[in-house]
Write an enzyme that holds these catalytic residues in place. Structure first.
Site, PDB file in Angstrom:
ATOM      1  N   GLU A 175      10.526  97.578 -14.649  1.00 42.22           N
ATOM      2  CA  GLU A 175      11.822  97.963 -14.091  1.00 42.22           C
ATOM      3  C   GLU A 175      11.820  97.837 -12.562  1.00 42.22           C
ATOM      4  OE1 GLU A 175      14.671  98.232 -15.102  1.00 42.22           O
ATOM      5  OE2 GLU A 175      15.743  99.541 -13.739  1.00 42.22           O
TER       6      GLU A 175
ATOM      7  N   CYS B 169      34.199  89.070 -17.786  1.00 37.56           N
ATOM      8  CA  CYS B 169      35.216  89.074 -16.747  1.00 37.56           C
ATOM      9  C   CYS B 169      35.946  90.407 -16.837  1.00 37.56           C
ATOM     10  CB  CYS B 169      36.238  87.976 -17.018  1.00 37.56           C
ATOM     11  SG  CYS B 169      35.506  86.357 -17.261  1.00 37.56           S
TER      12      CYS B 169
ATOM     13  N   ASN C 116      38.719  87.327 -21.384  1.00 37.61           N
ATOM     14  CA  ASN C 116      37.315  87.689 -21.222  1.00 37.61           C
ATOM     15  C   ASN C 116      36.620  87.358 -22.531  1.00 37.61           C
ATOM     16  OD1 ASN C 116      34.857  88.946 -20.686  1.00 37.61           O
ATOM     17  ND2 ASN C 116      35.610  90.981 -21.228  1.00 37.61           N
ATOM     18  N   GLY C 117      35.628  86.477 -22.478  1.00 36.79           N
ATOM     19  CA  GLY C 117      34.932  86.105 -23.714  1.00 36.79           C
ATOM     20  C   GLY C 117      34.669  84.612 -23.721  1.00 36.79           C
TER      21      GLY C 117
ATOM     22  N   GLU D  57      16.556  91.473  -8.714  1.00 44.12           N
ATOM     23  CA  GLU D  57      17.989  91.286  -8.956  1.00 44.12           C
ATOM     24  C   GLU D  57      18.847  91.553  -7.732  1.00 44.12           C
ATOM     25  OE1 GLU D  57      19.574  93.656 -12.186  1.00 44.12           O
ATOM     26  OE2 GLU D  57      18.534  95.435 -11.518  1.00 44.12           O
TER      27      GLU D  57
ATOM     28  N   HIS E  16      -5.994  88.501 -16.276  1.00 41.21           N
ATOM     29  CA  HIS E  16      -5.903  87.360 -17.189  1.00 41.21           C
ATOM     30  C   HIS E  16      -4.995  86.257 -16.656  1.00 41.21           C
ATOM     31  CE1 HIS E  16      -8.234  89.598 -20.047  1.00 41.21           C
ATOM     32  NE2 HIS E  16      -7.382  90.603 -19.969  1.00 41.21           N
TER      33      HIS E  16
ATOM     34  N   ARG F 229      32.407  93.419 -13.077  1.00 38.77           N
ATOM     35  CA  ARG F 229      32.264  92.659 -14.322  1.00 38.77           C
ATOM     36  C   ARG F 229      32.146  91.161 -14.072  1.00 38.77           C
ATOM     37  NH1 ARG F 229      33.707  95.425 -18.779  1.00 38.77           N
ATOM     38  NH2 ARG F 229      34.189  93.490 -19.849  1.00 38.77           N
TER      39      ARG F 229
ATOM     40  N   LYS G  98      14.369  95.474 -10.501  1.00 40.81           N
ATOM     41  CA  LYS G  98      15.249  95.983  -9.437  1.00 40.81           C
ATOM     42  C   LYS G  98      15.117  95.128  -8.192  1.00 40.81           C
ATOM     43  CE  LYS G  98      17.431  97.918 -11.093  1.00 40.81           C
ATOM     44  NZ  LYS G  98      17.535  98.177 -12.429  1.00 40.81           N
TER      45      LYS G  98
ATOM     46  N   TRP H 175      33.733  85.786 -14.217  1.00 42.92           N
ATOM     47  CA  TRP H 175      32.312  85.437 -14.171  1.00 42.92           C
ATOM     48  C   TRP H 175      32.200  84.189 -15.038  1.00 42.92           C
ATOM     49  CZ3 TRP H 175      28.126  85.403 -17.768  1.00 42.92           C
ATOM     50  CH2 TRP H 175      26.865  85.356 -17.172  1.00 42.92           C
TER      51      TRP H 175
ATOM     52  N   LYS I  55      27.743  93.452 -14.163  1.00 43.59           N
ATOM     53  CA  LYS I  55      27.327  94.756 -14.673  1.00 43.59           C
ATOM     54  C   LYS I  55      27.246  94.763 -16.184  1.00 43.59           C
ATOM     55  CE  LYS I  55      26.407  99.103 -14.365  1.00 43.59           C
ATOM     56  NZ  LYS I  55      24.978  99.312 -14.055  1.00 43.59           N
TER      57      LYS I  55
HETATM   58  C1  G6P Z   1      23.274  93.367 -17.339  1.00 49.51           C
HETATM   59  C2  G6P Z   1      23.129  94.284 -16.154  1.00 49.51           C
HETATM   60  C3  G6P Z   1      21.842  95.085 -16.260  1.00 49.51           C
HETATM   61  C4  G6P Z   1      21.795  95.819 -17.588  1.00 49.51           C
HETATM   62  C5  G6P Z   1      21.970  94.867 -18.760  1.00 49.51           C
HETATM   63  C6  G6P Z   1      22.181  95.626 -20.058  1.00 49.51           C
HETATM   64  O1  G6P Z   1      22.324  92.352 -17.260  1.00 49.51           O
HETATM   65  O2  G6P Z   1      23.142  93.544 -14.945  1.00 49.51           O
HETATM   66  O3  G6P Z   1      21.787  96.027 -15.214  1.00 49.51           O
HETATM   67  O4  G6P Z   1      20.574  96.482 -17.707  1.00 49.51           O
HETATM   68  O5  G6P Z   1      23.143  94.079 -18.569  1.00 49.51           O
HETATM   69  O6  G6P Z   1      23.386  96.347 -19.962  1.00 49.51           O
HETATM   70  P1  G6P Z   1      23.759  97.584 -20.851  1.00 49.51           P
HETATM   71  O7  G6P Z   1      25.146  97.956 -20.403  1.00 49.51           O
HETATM   72  O8  G6P Z   1      23.722  97.123 -22.268  1.00 49.51           O
HETATM   73  O9  G6P Z   1      22.768  98.660 -20.591  1.00 49.51           O
END
Ligand code: G6P
Length: 608
Positions: A481, A2, A99-100, A488, A504, A27, A485, A73, A603
């Site tokens: 990746e 959060c 937050n936590g 998500e 496979h 966040r 992308k 969140w 994020k």
């Molecule tokens: C979250 C974000 C991702 C990110 C991951 C790791 O899941 O949505 O975009 O890659 O955390 O985050 P970091 O800040 O450790 O790279």
């Protein structure tokens, strides 16, 4: 996870809290709320939904100058109005933002219920508010300290009390908190983005610290009330760097600024004449690193994909066995780590709870721990023995883009830095670094050329609900990746795989017109990937190839080709990932998705 904001000073608090919450919204954004102290008590405004919902409800004319806010969140309790923070105690004097996760909240709740407390929400945070209320005897700081002795779990906390207007108490264990130091005012926040429009002078709280913050001063102590003195630090990121710079979305801005962010990442680190890499953050541990018997790269999400590229780079150039571990798995599987192991945490935010926990585990087991981190002063950056910053600037879009390329570039620099001290000749290093130093301008060429083509692909296939991304060697992590992308931000199901694995199992998924993206840039396995493309085409799948400029032959096996400039194979992820970022971006826009704030995501995931 959060976002927390708090203000105590002389200016009207509401606009400051709302601005801060907007900056912290990445966040978490399922509900938000604010508590201010007015003459007669606490004034709480909170609601499910985005900050914009809160903005509609709140009184911007309020003259109050003291309050806290939160963007949530959800972890415990549904994301509704009631469970939105701030939470208050039964006396309605104390308000808390958190937050936590409070791990023992159930037993604390039972304890408090036995003492006559009635709970109004399903959250773990209300337990903290009620517990502080339970211990409150006229001194908020003392009550917080007393309550935290009972709490296990993680927290970044901001606490206020109507009986002590102008006193905000903050505490940190496992969730980031920063105090912005202004003229006759202080701002508490989860990160610097919420503070920077007011001051660049900050103090980072560490785990186990409590701050008593007033307009004109603050005092730091440990949980046991031992005073701590800390220097104020200057945050180097400007607010402008954090804003959208005219782009419709942060994600697009961040994709487009990769040439610049890459330049910043590489600046001063490459010496072409000597074929050498300079990484100041590694100097003190270079000997130890070169002698390491094993590297473990640990990360989550996109950073994990970058780490996978790192594994290939390290094994090719440093020739030290390297493994990549999901941080969340590493910690819980009794890993074999000793003083011959160097563990490198890769993280954009430097706050991801799983990555941090893995790092602490490794440290405890005697490993040398390093960080490849973007956010300066973040917890991972501070808890590692050494490390290298990305220097790609703040990344706000939830879908990581420039941080991914920054992470790959830093790992590429590290591979050369260490490789030169092992098996890499000066000439080989010079060629490699020459190629690396060309990447920023090649990224620009890529962006100039591939955007339109990527948008066309997105338009053509954005209504297809299943995509595959396939690559081999260095392009295998790029496939992972690319798929991440897409899924998500556009909510399309997509899977990334090593291309050879397709036969496979996943090949059974191929149906008429199913989009299959191949990262098929020139390299050792090029012929093999062409065969894989034929296998897809012959089963009716639509092949989208990311290929090296000048490769006209590939068009025979592909329905669409997107060309990227030529670079050496180990660096191809830096260019090949760009069209995949753009395909995902355009697909999300076409499908009407919220690109910068995709549903259910955040994020920075500061819970395990
Ligand atoms: C979250 C974000 C991702 C990110 C991951 C790791 O899941 O949505 O975009 O890659 O955390 O985050 P970091 O800040 O450790 O790279």
């Amino acid at each position: 996870m959060c976002g927390i904001i708090g203000y105590v000073g002389h200016r009207p608090v509401v606009p400051i809290l709302i601005e801060g919450l907007n900056r912290l919204e990445y966040r978490g954004y399922d509900s938000a709320g604010v508590a201010v102290v007015n003459g007669s008590g606490l004034e709480i405004t909170k609601a499910a939904g985005r900050i914009s919902v809160l903005e509609e409800m709140i009184d911007f004319e309020s003259k109050n100058t003291f309050g806290i806010g939160h963007t949530r969140w959800a972890t415990h309790g549904a994301p509704n109005d009631t469970n939105a923070h701030p939470h208050i105690d039964s006396s309605e004097k104390i308000a808390v933002v958190h937050n936590g996760i409070i791990e023992n909240y159930k037993s604390l709740r039972t304890f408090l219920e036995q003492h006559g407390v009635t709970f109004k929400t399903d959250t773990d945070t209300e337990v903290v508010a009620q517990l502080i209320g339970h211990f409150y005897d006229g001194d908020l700081e003392r009550a917080v300290r007393r309550a935290l002795r009972e709490v296990s779990g993680t927290y970044g906390l901001g606490v206020i009390c109507t009986e002590e207007p102008g006193v905000m108490v903050a505490a940190r264990k496992g969730s980031p908190l920063i105090i912005g130091v202004g003229q006759g005012e202080h701002i508490l926040a989860s990160d610097a983005s919420a503070i920077l429009s007011h001051t660049s002078q900050v103090v980072y709280l560490d785990d186990g610290e409590i701050a008593r913050i007033e307009a004109g001063n603050f005092r730091l102590t440990t949980l046991d009330n031992v005073p701590i003195s800390k220097e104020t630090e200057e945050v180097e990121w400007s607010l402008e760097e954090i804003e959208r710079a005219g782009y419709e979305h942060f994600m697009l801005k961040e994709i487009m600024e990769q040439p610049e962010s890459m330049r910043n990442c590489l600046r001063g680190r490459i010496d072409l004449t000597e074929g050498a890499v300079h990484l100041g953050g590694l100097v003190d541990c270079t000997r130890e690193l070169v002698r390491a018997k094993r590297f473990i790269l640990t990360a989550c999400g996109t950073a994990w994909h970058a780490a996978l590229v790192g594994e290939y780079l390290f094994e090719e150039f440093v020739r030290i066995p390297t493994e990549v571990e999901y941080a969340s798995e590493f910690r819980y599987r009794n890993p074999i780590v000793d003083d011959g192991t160097a563990v490198i945490a890769v993280s954009q935010s430097g706050e991801t709870a799983d990555t941090l926990a893995a790092l602490r585990e490794a440290k405890q087991r005697g490993a040398l721990v390093l960080g490849v981190v973007n956010t300066v002063g973040s917890t991972i950056a501070r808890e590692t023995d050494a490390g290298v910053y990305l220097h790609v600037g703040p990344e706000i879009g939830v879908a990581s883009t420039k941080a991914f390329t920054g992470q790959v570039a830093v790992l590429a620099l590290m591979a050369c830095y260490l490789g030169r001290r092992k098996h890499m000749s000066p000439a080989a290093a010079a060629d490699y670094l020459q190629a690396l130093s060309r990447i920023p301008e090649q990224m620009q060429e890529t962006l100039d050329k591939v955007n339109v083509e990527s948008e066309k692909v997105a338009e053509r296939y954005s209504q297809r609900n299943n995509w595959l991304y396939l690559g081999r060697g260095y392009n295998y992590p790029v496939a992972l990746e690319g798929a991440l992308k897409l899924k998500e931000i556009s909510y399309i199901h997509s899977e990334g795989l090593p291309a050879a694995e397709m036969k496979h199992g996943p090949i059974a998924l191929i149906t008429e017109g199913m989009p299959v993206v191949f990262i098929a840039t020139s390299g050792l396995q090029y012929e093999k990937i062409i065969s894989n493309m034929c296998e897809v085409q012959s089963r009716g799948g639509s092949v989208i190839a990311i290929a090296t400029e000048g490769d006209h032959e590939i068009a025979k096996q592909a329905d669409h080709v997107i060309y990227v400039p030529h670079t050496i194979e180990p660096l191809q992820p830096l260019l090949a990932s760009i069209p995949l970022q753009l395909i995902a971006y355009h697909a999300a826009v076409i499908r009407g998705c919220n690109v910068d704030k995709p549903r259910n995501l955040a994020k920075s995931v500061t819970v395990e």
